[in-house]
Design a protein around this motif. Structure first.
Motif, PDB file in Angstrom:
ATOM      1  N   LEU A   1      -6.335   4.312 -11.475  1.00 27.34           N
ATOM      2  CA  LEU A   1      -5.582   5.319 -10.718  1.00 27.34           C
ATOM      3  C   LEU A   1      -6.244   4.840  -9.325  1.00 27.34           C
ATOM      4  CD1 LEU A   1      -4.129   8.243 -10.034  1.00 27.34           C
ATOM      5  CD2 LEU A   1      -6.233   9.595 -11.159  1.00 27.34           C
ATOM      6  N   GLU A   2      -7.776   5.415  -9.922  1.00 25.91           N
ATOM      7  CA  GLU A   2      -8.947   4.859  -9.072  1.00 25.91           C
ATOM      8  C   GLU A   2      -8.965   3.682  -8.085  1.00 25.91           C
ATOM      9  OE1 GLU A   2     -13.032   5.103 -10.540  1.00 25.91           O
ATOM     10  OE2 GLU A   2     -12.960   7.397 -10.661  1.00 25.91           O
ATOM     11  N   THR A   3      -8.128   2.540  -8.705  1.00 29.09           N
ATOM     12  CA  THR A   3      -8.510   1.240  -8.020  1.00 29.09           C
ATOM     13  C   THR A   3      -6.862   1.904  -7.266  1.00 29.09           C
ATOM     14  OG1 THR A   3      -9.121   0.454  -9.963  1.00 29.09           O
ATOM     15  CG2 THR A   3      -7.415  -0.980  -8.037  1.00 29.09           C
ATOM     16  N   GLY A   4      -5.926   2.577  -7.988  1.00 30.72           N
ATOM     17  CA  GLY A   4      -4.585   2.593  -6.408  1.00 30.72           C
ATOM     18  C   GLY A   4      -5.305   3.482  -5.370  1.00 30.72           C
ATOM     19  N   ILE A   5      -6.204   4.614  -5.551  1.00 32.18           N
ATOM     20  CA  ILE A   5      -6.605   5.426  -4.924  1.00 32.18           C
ATOM     21  C   ILE A   5      -7.428   4.600  -3.816  1.00 32.18           C
ATOM     22  CG2 ILE A   5      -8.444   7.199  -3.768  1.00 32.18           C
ATOM     23  CD1 ILE A   5      -7.435   8.065  -6.282  1.00 32.18           C
ATOM     24  N   ALA A   6      -7.519   3.600  -3.898  1.00 35.46           N
ATOM     25  CA  ALA A   6      -9.054   2.633  -2.748  1.00 35.46           C
ATOM     26  C   ALA A   6      -8.178   1.504  -2.010  1.00 35.46           C
ATOM     27  CB  ALA A   6     -10.164   1.490  -4.102  1.00 35.46           C
TER      28      ALA A   6
ATOM     29  N   SER B   1     -17.343   3.950  -3.776  1.00 36.17           N
ATOM     30  CA  SER B   1     -17.278   3.727  -2.675  1.00 36.17           C
ATOM     31  C   SER B   1     -15.964   3.899  -1.629  1.00 36.17           C
ATOM     32  CB  SER B   1     -17.600   3.234  -1.952  1.00 36.17           C
ATOM     33  OG  SER B   1     -18.034   3.102  -0.676  1.00 36.17           O
ATOM     34  N   LEU B   2     -14.981   3.780  -1.514  1.00 39.39           N
ATOM     35  CA  LEU B   2     -13.679   3.360  -1.291  1.00 39.39           C
ATOM     36  C   LEU B   2     -12.667   5.165  -2.098  1.00 39.39           C
ATOM     37  CD1 LEU B   2     -12.592   0.040  -1.674  1.00 39.39           C
ATOM     38  CD2 LEU B   2     -13.225   1.183   0.407  1.00 39.39           C
ATOM     39  N   VAL B   3     -13.206   5.081  -2.800  1.00 40.71           N
ATOM     40  CA  VAL B   3     -12.506   6.489  -3.590  1.00 40.71           C
ATOM     41  C   VAL B   3     -12.870   7.709  -3.018  1.00 40.71           C
ATOM     42  CG1 VAL B   3     -11.811   7.916  -5.586  1.00 40.71           C
ATOM     43  CG2 VAL B   3     -11.523   5.789  -5.381  1.00 40.71           C
ATOM     44  N   SER B   4     -14.314   7.571  -2.768  1.00 37.28           N
ATOM     45  CA  SER B   4     -14.976   9.064  -1.995  1.00 37.28           C
ATOM     46  C   SER B   4     -14.600   8.691  -0.914  1.00 37.28           C
ATOM     47  CB  SER B   4     -16.967   8.397  -1.750  1.00 37.28           C
ATOM     48  OG  SER B   4     -17.264   8.967  -1.206  1.00 37.28           O
ATOM     49  N   SER B   5     -13.919   7.789   0.429  1.00 37.89           N
ATOM     50  CA  SER B   5     -13.704   7.747   1.342  1.00 37.89           C
ATOM     51  C   SER B   5     -12.516   9.061   1.893  1.00 37.89           C
ATOM     52  CB  SER B   5     -14.010   6.675   1.826  1.00 37.89           C
ATOM     53  OG  SER B   5     -14.753   6.072   2.407  1.00 37.89           O
ATOM     54  N   ALA B   6     -11.416   7.964   0.426  1.00 41.13           N
ATOM     55  CA  ALA B   6      -9.924   8.598   0.564  1.00 41.13           C
ATOM     56  C   ALA B   6     -10.143  10.428   0.238  1.00 41.13           C
ATOM     57  CB  ALA B   6      -9.502   7.844  -0.370  1.00 41.13           C
TER      58      ALA B   6
ATOM     59  N   PHE C   1     -11.748   3.481  17.986  1.00 39.95           N
ATOM     60  CA  PHE C   1     -10.996   4.142  16.341  1.00 39.95           C
ATOM     61  C   PHE C   1     -10.625   2.827  15.464  1.00 39.95           C
ATOM     62  CE2 PHE C   1      -7.411   6.072  14.731  1.00 39.95           C
ATOM     63  CZ  PHE C   1      -8.008   6.697  13.886  1.00 39.95           C
ATOM     64  N   ALA C   2      -9.874   2.312  15.783  1.00 41.91           N
ATOM     65  CA  ALA C   2      -9.374   1.152  15.264  1.00 41.91           C
ATOM     66  C   ALA C   2      -9.885   0.277  14.721  1.00 41.91           C
ATOM     67  CB  ALA C   2      -7.991   0.251  16.010  1.00 41.91           C
ATOM     68  N   SER C   3     -10.866  -0.423  14.982  1.00 39.70           N
ATOM     69  CA  SER C   3     -12.084  -0.730  14.547  1.00 39.70           C
ATOM     70  C   SER C   3     -13.399  -0.194  13.908  1.00 39.70           C
ATOM     71  CB  SER C   3     -13.720  -1.590  16.112  1.00 39.70           C
ATOM     72  OG  SER C   3     -13.615  -0.837  16.771  1.00 39.70           O
ATOM     73  N   SER C   4     -13.805   0.969  13.961  1.00 41.99           N
ATOM     74  CA  SER C   4     -14.802   1.478  13.559  1.00 41.99           C
ATOM     75  C   SER C   4     -13.673   2.062  12.107  1.00 41.99           C
ATOM     76  CB  SER C   4     -15.087   3.097  14.107  1.00 41.99           C
ATOM     77  OG  SER C   4     -13.602   3.830  14.445  1.00 41.99           O
ATOM     78  N   MET C   5     -12.763   2.273  12.008  1.00 41.89           N
ATOM     79  CA  MET C   5     -11.644   2.946  10.586  1.00 41.89           C
ATOM     80  C   MET C   5     -12.110   1.464   9.527  1.00 41.89           C
ATOM     81  SD  MET C   5      -8.315   4.935  11.267  1.00 41.89           S
ATOM     82  CE  MET C   5      -8.724   5.016   9.559  1.00 41.89           C
ATOM     83  N   ILE C   6     -12.206   0.268  10.140  1.00 38.38           N
ATOM     84  CA  ILE C   6     -11.786  -1.209   9.373  1.00 38.38           C
ATOM     85  C   ILE C   6     -13.278  -1.249   8.921  1.00 38.38           C
ATOM     86  CG2 ILE C   6     -12.018  -4.168   9.663  1.00 38.38           C
ATOM     87  CD1 ILE C   6      -9.163  -3.200  11.498  1.00 38.38           C
ATOM     88  N   LYS C   7     -14.419  -0.708  10.241  1.00 33.21           N
ATOM     89  CA  LYS C   7     -15.597  -1.487   9.386  1.00 33.21           C
ATOM     90  C   LYS C   7     -16.383  -0.647   8.169  1.00 33.21           C
ATOM     91  CE  LYS C   7     -20.429  -1.278  11.806  1.00 33.21           C
ATOM     92  NZ  LYS C   7     -21.041  -1.404  12.370  1.00 33.21           N
ATOM     93  N   ASN C   8     -15.122   0.901   8.584  1.00 34.71           N
ATOM     94  CA  ASN C   8     -15.810   1.876   7.481  1.00 34.71           C
ATOM     95  C   ASN C   8     -15.611   1.996   5.653  1.00 34.71           C
ATOM     96  OD1 ASN C   8     -16.874   3.963   9.109  1.00 34.71           O
ATOM     97  ND2 ASN C   8     -15.220   5.141   8.982  1.00 34.71           N
ATOM     98  N   ILE C   9     -15.046   0.589   5.751  1.00 31.72           N
ATOM     99  CA  ILE C   9     -13.865   0.889   4.079  1.00 31.72           C
ATOM    100  C   ILE C   9     -14.930  -1.075   3.996  1.00 31.72           C
ATOM    101  CG2 ILE C   9     -12.050   1.617   4.472  1.00 31.72           C
ATOM    102  CD1 ILE C   9     -10.555  -0.629   4.537  1.00 31.72           C
ATOM    103  N   SER C  10     -15.202  -2.032   5.364  1.00 31.11           N
ATOM    104  CA  SER C  10     -15.177  -2.952   4.906  1.00 31.11           C
ATOM    105  C   SER C  10     -17.208  -3.320   3.920  1.00 31.11           C
ATOM    106  CB  SER C  10     -15.443  -3.989   6.071  1.00 31.11           C
ATOM    107  OG  SER C  10     -14.574  -3.820   7.034  1.00 31.11           O
ATOM    108  N   SER C  11     -17.373  -4.354   3.625  1.00 34.04           N
ATOM    109  CA  SER C  11     -18.458  -4.010   2.717  1.00 34.04           C
ATOM    110  C   SER C  11     -18.978  -5.556   2.682  1.00 34.04           C
ATOM    111  CB  SER C  11     -18.355  -3.371   1.702  1.00 34.04           C
ATOM    112  OG  SER C  11     -17.650  -4.368   0.277  1.00 34.04           O
TER     113      SER C  11
END
Length: 356
Positions: A5-10, A198-203, A271-281
């Motif tokens: 489920l968490e993988t799906g959310i991410a 981390s991705l689930v927390s962002s979601a 906005f677009a670049s910041s969204m991608i940056k926030n989920i990148s690692s």
């Protein structure tokens, strides 16, 4: 089960982010190529029939154009209603001080005009229905505005369907540009608990602020343009008494619009670049490596060329990414909300949570 489920959310979060980026790019293209203006003109021609050309030339609509060669991408219901009533009233032949009576007389003249031609449309009958259900000119204007708004809601759906191919092309380009191989991405997320958390927390943060998220895929540039037009229109009405330089005012208006558009483009890019940056690692990088067709062999721990089946899997992953993000940010946000709510419903409360 919670792990899946968490993988799906991410994964849905990634779809939402890149769907939003797709929408941002599509909006910028729409502004430059005037898709909305063309669609609006076609819709008005279909809606207004034989008086559509007069409507587009009417001052109430003509002043909404950025310049003489460009079509307006948005028409306020008030402007439309006032222009329509004025055009029909003008057909009465002799205008009086009673605009409501002139409108009804104009409808009669329009019906007689149609009776003598091969042109047939339902506009006079429809407007007659609106007039008969109105007590005065104010109620008539309100009814025309309501009718126009309801029609424009349908036009919005037609616009999305007609230019859906643009979304699909942009989605394919984004999937290729950011290497959205969803097979690789899903595997990476599923096998990394820290990245997944981390991705689930962002979601969850996005789900908790739906009103803010709506702004992610709503265009405001037309709203700002209309506000500028209203401001300068009110000033231009007083040019005769105040002797204001009309050309200078128009240049100021165009300059102000240019600044708004420039700021809008910058904000959308940020906005677009910041969204991608926030989920990148460091574990989840969106893009291509120097040797994209080489992979790490798990047995030898050395890099090797991809096998044929691995090329096919990569192609499939890219296609999944392109198809998914073309479905739109609103769709994926709704899915993300449902998954997050399911996860929260399944979590066991902490020992002290009931006491609070």
């Amino acid at each position: 089960m919670n792990n899946y489920l968490e993988t799906g959310i991410a994964v849905v979060l990634i779809f939402f982010v890149f769907s939003t980026v797709t929408y941002v790019i599509q909006e910028l293209i729409a502004v430059n190529l005037k898709f909305r203006g063309k669609m609006l003109k076609q819709s008005l021609q279909q809606l207004m029939g034989i008086v559509s050309s007069e409507l587009l030339k009417h001052p109430q609509l003509n002043k909404l154009k950025e310049n003489a060669d460009k079509l307006p991408s948005y028409i306020p219901a008030t402007n439309f209603a006032m222009a329509t009533i004025d055009i029909i009233a003008e057909k009465s032949g002799a205008r009086t001080n009673d605009l409501f009576a002139d409108f009804k007389n104009g409808l009669t003249a329009l019906k007689n005009q149609q009776a003598n031609t091969l042109i047939k449309d339902g506009l006079p009958k429809l407007l007659e229905t609106l007039a008969n259900s109105s007590k005065d000119i104010n109620e008539l204007q309100a009814n025309v505005e309501k009718w126009f708004n309801e029609y424009m809601d349908r036009v919005s759906g037609w616009y999305k369907n007609k230019y859906r191919w643009v979304t699909r092309i942009i989605a394919i380009c984004i999937a290729l540009a950011f290497n959205l191989n969803m097979v690789r991405i899903i595997k990476t997320i599923h096998n990394d608990p820290i990245l997944k958390a981390s991705l689930v927390s962002s979601a969850e943060k996005l789900v908790d602020q739906p009103d803010v998220v709506k702004d992610y895929y709503l265009s405001k540039v037309d709203v700002h343009f209309n506000e500028i037009d209203k401001k300068y229109d009110s000033i231009l009405k007083d040019t005769a008494t105040k002797k204001i330089n009309v050309d200078s005012l128009k240049n100021e208006r165009d300059s102000e619009k240019y600044k708004v558009l420039t700021k809008y483009n910058e904000e959308q890019y940020y906005f677009a670049s910041s969204m991608i940056k926030n989920i990148s690692s460091d574990k989840l990088i969106f893009g291509w490596t120097k040797n994209p067709f080489k992979v790490l062999d798990e047995r030898t721990n050395l890099r090797r060329n991809m096998y044929c089946y691995e090329y096919l899997v990569s192609f499939l992953g890219l296609m999944i990414g392109a198809i998914a993000i073309s479905m739109g940010a609103p769709f994926w946000f709704e899915v993300m909300m449902k998954l997050v709510n399911v996860r929260r419903a399944g979590l066991k409360p902490k020992g002290d949570s009931l006491a609070k």
